[in-house]
Design a protein around this motif. Sequence first.
Motif, PDB file in Angstrom:
ATOM      1  N   MET A   1     -32.225  -2.393 -22.766  1.00  0.00           N
ATOM      2  CA  MET A   1     -32.156  -2.231 -24.339  1.00  0.00           C
ATOM      3  C   MET A   1     -30.849  -1.640 -24.682  1.00  0.00           C
ATOM      4  O   MET A   1     -30.751  -1.455 -25.761  1.00  0.00           O
ATOM      5  CB  MET A   1     -33.305  -1.551 -24.854  1.00  0.00           C
ATOM      6  CG  MET A   1     -34.631  -2.018 -24.678  1.00  0.00           C
ATOM      7  SD  MET A   1     -35.129  -3.621 -25.363  1.00  0.00           S
ATOM      8  CE  MET A   1     -35.935  -4.502 -24.330  1.00  0.00           C
ATOM      9  N   GLY A   2     -30.096  -1.691 -23.733  1.00  0.00           N
ATOM     10  CA  GLY A   2     -28.644  -0.576 -23.924  1.00  0.00           C
ATOM     11  C   GLY A   2     -27.714  -1.567 -24.608  1.00  0.00           C
ATOM     12  O   GLY A   2     -26.569  -1.299 -24.403  1.00  0.00           O
ATOM     13  N   ARG A   3     -28.012  -2.686 -25.299  1.00  0.00           N
ATOM     14  CA  ARG A   3     -26.958  -3.374 -25.989  1.00  0.00           C
ATOM     15  C   ARG A   3     -26.370  -2.797 -27.311  1.00  0.00           C
ATOM     16  O   ARG A   3     -26.914  -2.050 -27.944  1.00  0.00           O
ATOM     17  CB  ARG A   3     -27.377  -4.850 -26.397  1.00  0.00           C
ATOM     18  CG  ARG A   3     -27.898  -5.766 -25.035  1.00  0.00           C
ATOM     19  CD  ARG A   3     -28.524  -7.032 -25.547  1.00  0.00           C
ATOM     20  NE  ARG A   3     -28.757  -7.999 -24.215  1.00  0.00           N
ATOM     21  CZ  ARG A   3     -27.710  -8.767 -24.014  1.00  0.00           C
ATOM     22  NH1 ARG A   3     -26.553  -8.767 -24.640  1.00  0.00           N
ATOM     23  NH2 ARG A   3     -27.948  -9.560 -23.017  1.00  0.00           N
ATOM     24  N   SER A   4     -25.076  -3.286 -27.698  1.00  0.00           N
ATOM     25  CA  SER A   4     -24.534  -2.478 -28.800  1.00  0.00           C
ATOM     26  C   SER A   4     -25.366  -3.033 -30.177  1.00  0.00           C
ATOM     27  O   SER A   4     -26.167  -4.119 -30.095  1.00  0.00           O
ATOM     28  CB  SER A   4     -22.895  -3.083 -28.866  1.00  0.00           C
ATOM     29  OG  SER A   4     -22.871  -4.532 -29.239  1.00  0.00           O
ATOM     30  N   ALA A   5     -25.143  -2.489 -31.190  1.00  0.00           N
ATOM     31  CA  ALA A   5     -25.871  -2.888 -32.302  1.00  0.00           C
ATOM     32  C   ALA A   5     -25.418  -4.336 -32.946  1.00  0.00           C
ATOM     33  O   ALA A   5     -24.150  -4.570 -32.882  1.00  0.00           O
ATOM     34  CB  ALA A   5     -25.448  -1.862 -33.475  1.00  0.00           C
ATOM     35  N   TYR A   6     -26.414  -4.996 -33.222  1.00  0.00           N
ATOM     36  CA  TYR A   6     -26.273  -6.316 -33.780  1.00  0.00           C
ATOM     37  C   TYR A   6     -25.613  -7.380 -32.713  1.00  0.00           C
ATOM     38  O   TYR A   6     -25.066  -8.337 -33.154  1.00  0.00           O
ATOM     39  CB  TYR A   6     -25.571  -6.272 -35.032  1.00  0.00           C
ATOM     40  CG  TYR A   6     -26.097  -5.479 -36.110  1.00  0.00           C
ATOM     41  CD1 TYR A   6     -27.097  -6.026 -36.926  1.00  0.00           C
ATOM     42  CD2 TYR A   6     -25.527  -4.090 -36.557  1.00  0.00           C
ATOM     43  CE1 TYR A   6     -27.688  -5.184 -37.908  1.00  0.00           C
ATOM     44  CE2 TYR A   6     -26.269  -3.430 -37.400  1.00  0.00           C
ATOM     45  CZ  TYR A   6     -27.068  -3.976 -38.180  1.00  0.00           C
ATOM     46  OH  TYR A   6     -27.874  -3.078 -39.138  1.00  0.00           O
ATOM     47  N   SER A   7     -25.653  -6.987 -31.448  1.00  0.00           N
ATOM     48  CA  SER A   7     -25.222  -7.867 -30.406  1.00  0.00           C
ATOM     49  C   SER A   7     -25.800  -9.227 -30.505  1.00  0.00           C
ATOM     50  O   SER A   7     -25.033 -10.400 -30.054  1.00  0.00           O
ATOM     51  CB  SER A   7     -25.470  -7.272 -29.072  1.00  0.00           C
ATOM     52  OG  SER A   7     -26.810  -7.254 -28.802  1.00  0.00           O
ATOM     53  N   TYR A   8     -27.035  -9.582 -31.093  1.00  0.00           N
ATOM     54  CA  TYR A   8     -27.609 -10.741 -31.119  1.00  0.00           C
ATOM     55  C   TYR A   8     -27.003 -11.568 -31.862  1.00  0.00           C
ATOM     56  O   TYR A   8     -27.123 -13.025 -32.076  1.00  0.00           O
ATOM     57  CB  TYR A   8     -29.096 -10.574 -31.487  1.00  0.00           C
ATOM     58  CG  TYR A   8     -29.647  -9.822 -32.729  1.00  0.00           C
ATOM     59  CD1 TYR A   8     -29.195 -10.267 -34.118  1.00  0.00           C
ATOM     60  CD2 TYR A   8     -29.859  -8.393 -32.542  1.00  0.00           C
ATOM     61  CE1 TYR A   8     -29.449  -9.468 -35.195  1.00  0.00           C
ATOM     62  CE2 TYR A   8     -30.103  -7.727 -33.720  1.00  0.00           C
ATOM     63  CZ  TYR A   8     -29.907  -8.165 -34.783  1.00  0.00           C
ATOM     64  OH  TYR A   8     -30.002  -7.632 -36.078  1.00  0.00           O
ATOM     65  N   ARG A   9     -26.315 -11.211 -33.006  1.00  0.00           N
ATOM     66  CA  ARG A   9     -25.507 -12.024 -33.843  1.00  0.00           C
ATOM     67  C   ARG A   9     -24.397 -12.777 -33.249  1.00  0.00           C
ATOM     68  O   ARG A   9     -23.827 -13.936 -33.722  1.00  0.00           O
ATOM     69  CB  ARG A   9     -24.728 -11.290 -35.203  1.00  0.00           C
ATOM     70  CG  ARG A   9     -25.791 -10.503 -35.954  1.00  0.00           C
ATOM     71  CD  ARG A   9     -24.879  -9.704 -36.842  1.00  0.00           C
ATOM     72  NE  ARG A   9     -25.806  -9.122 -38.074  1.00  0.00           N
ATOM     73  CZ  ARG A   9     -25.683  -8.300 -38.907  1.00  0.00           C
ATOM     74  NH1 ARG A   9     -24.248  -7.836 -38.893  1.00  0.00           N
ATOM     75  NH2 ARG A   9     -26.482  -7.699 -39.831  1.00  0.00           N
ATOM     76  N   ASP A  10     -23.993 -12.582 -32.063  1.00  0.00           N
ATOM     77  CA  ASP A  10     -22.959 -13.029 -31.168  1.00  0.00           C
ATOM     78  C   ASP A  10     -23.583 -13.774 -30.148  1.00  0.00           C
ATOM     79  O   ASP A  10     -22.821 -14.717 -29.364  1.00  0.00           O
ATOM     80  CB  ASP A  10     -22.043 -12.068 -30.536  1.00  0.00           C
ATOM     81  CG  ASP A  10     -21.101 -11.196 -31.613  1.00  0.00           C
ATOM     82  OD1 ASP A  10     -20.847 -11.713 -32.841  1.00  0.00           O
ATOM     83  OD2 ASP A  10     -20.890 -10.052 -31.558  1.00  0.00           O
ATOM     84  N   ASP A  11     -24.932 -14.019 -30.138  1.00  0.00           N
ATOM     85  CA  ASP A  11     -25.442 -14.750 -28.980  1.00  0.00           C
ATOM     86  C   ASP A  11     -26.021 -16.156 -29.664  1.00  0.00           C
ATOM     87  O   ASP A  11     -26.902 -16.161 -30.542  1.00  0.00           O
ATOM     88  CB  ASP A  11     -26.806 -13.812 -28.665  1.00  0.00           C
ATOM     89  CG  ASP A  11     -27.513 -14.365 -27.444  1.00  0.00           C
ATOM     90  OD1 ASP A  11     -27.228 -15.928 -27.310  1.00  0.00           O
ATOM     91  OD2 ASP A  11     -28.207 -13.878 -26.648  1.00  0.00           O
ATOM     92  N   PRO A  12     -25.367 -17.016 -29.263  1.00  0.00           N
ATOM     93  CA  PRO A  12     -25.531 -18.498 -29.842  1.00  0.00           C
ATOM     94  C   PRO A  12     -27.099 -18.860 -29.779  1.00  0.00           C
ATOM     95  O   PRO A  12     -27.495 -19.861 -30.288  1.00  0.00           O
ATOM     96  CB  PRO A  12     -24.708 -19.435 -29.039  1.00  0.00           C
ATOM     97  CG  PRO A  12     -24.261 -18.863 -27.655  1.00  0.00           C
ATOM     98  CD  PRO A  12     -24.476 -17.271 -27.970  1.00  0.00           C
ATOM     99  N   ALA A  13     -27.918 -18.323 -28.625  1.00  0.00           N
ATOM    100  CA  ALA A  13     -29.326 -18.541 -28.241  1.00  0.00           C
ATOM    101  C   ALA A  13     -30.107 -18.012 -29.332  1.00  0.00           C
ATOM    102  O   ALA A  13     -31.228 -18.577 -29.608  1.00  0.00           O
ATOM    103  CB  ALA A  13     -29.659 -18.298 -26.830  1.00  0.00           C
ATOM    104  N   VAL A  14     -29.486 -16.933 -30.227  1.00  0.00           N
ATOM    105  CA  VAL A  14     -30.465 -16.403 -31.130  1.00  0.00           C
ATOM    106  C   VAL A  14     -30.347 -16.975 -32.612  1.00  0.00           C
ATOM    107  O   VAL A  14     -29.091 -16.879 -33.175  1.00  0.00           O
ATOM    108  CB  VAL A  14     -30.137 -15.056 -31.219  1.00  0.00           C
ATOM    109  CG1 VAL A  14     -31.029 -14.019 -32.326  1.00  0.00           C
ATOM    110  CG2 VAL A  14     -30.680 -14.215 -29.979  1.00  0.00           C
TER     111      VAL A  14
END
Length: 155
Positions: A1-14
């Motif tokens: 869970m140690g990802r940076s804040a809002y990292s999912y915004r840069d993930d094309p799968a999300v």
Amino acid sequence: MGRSAYSYRDDPAVPAFPDDRPLVLFDGDCALCSGSARKILKADRTGVFRLAPTQSELGRALLVHYGVDPDDPYTMLLVQDGRAHERTDAVLAIAARLPMPWRLAVVGRIVPRFIRDFFYDFVARRRRRFPGQAWCAMPEAGASAGRDLADRVLG
């Protein structure tokens, strides 16, 4: 869970989703989890939380993004302020945003996380043994006291 804040915004799968409020991901095939989601919606009279079943496209993508097996999620996830919280950290963060008496659950923070999570995992591994597995993952319209569920339940 140690990802940076809002990292999912840069993930094309999300898939893109409104992340201006905390999002609770719950196992929609589990009676205990679905019941908890219904309780959150009922207690959350001001509409603080959005919810999505882990079986939805968004739920699966976020689980994968945060390294949780989407076919057997061992935890619910709370995505708040761009960061994911799991297990008892998620439960306590949700309780902190709900009205009394739910808010009283935050006293659980005095128990060390490894102990809290041990008991969380114990229940999570046995959650599908609870009766009522035929429950629908999506809360009923009355569960939100007339609030528009399309805005609060994603998926």
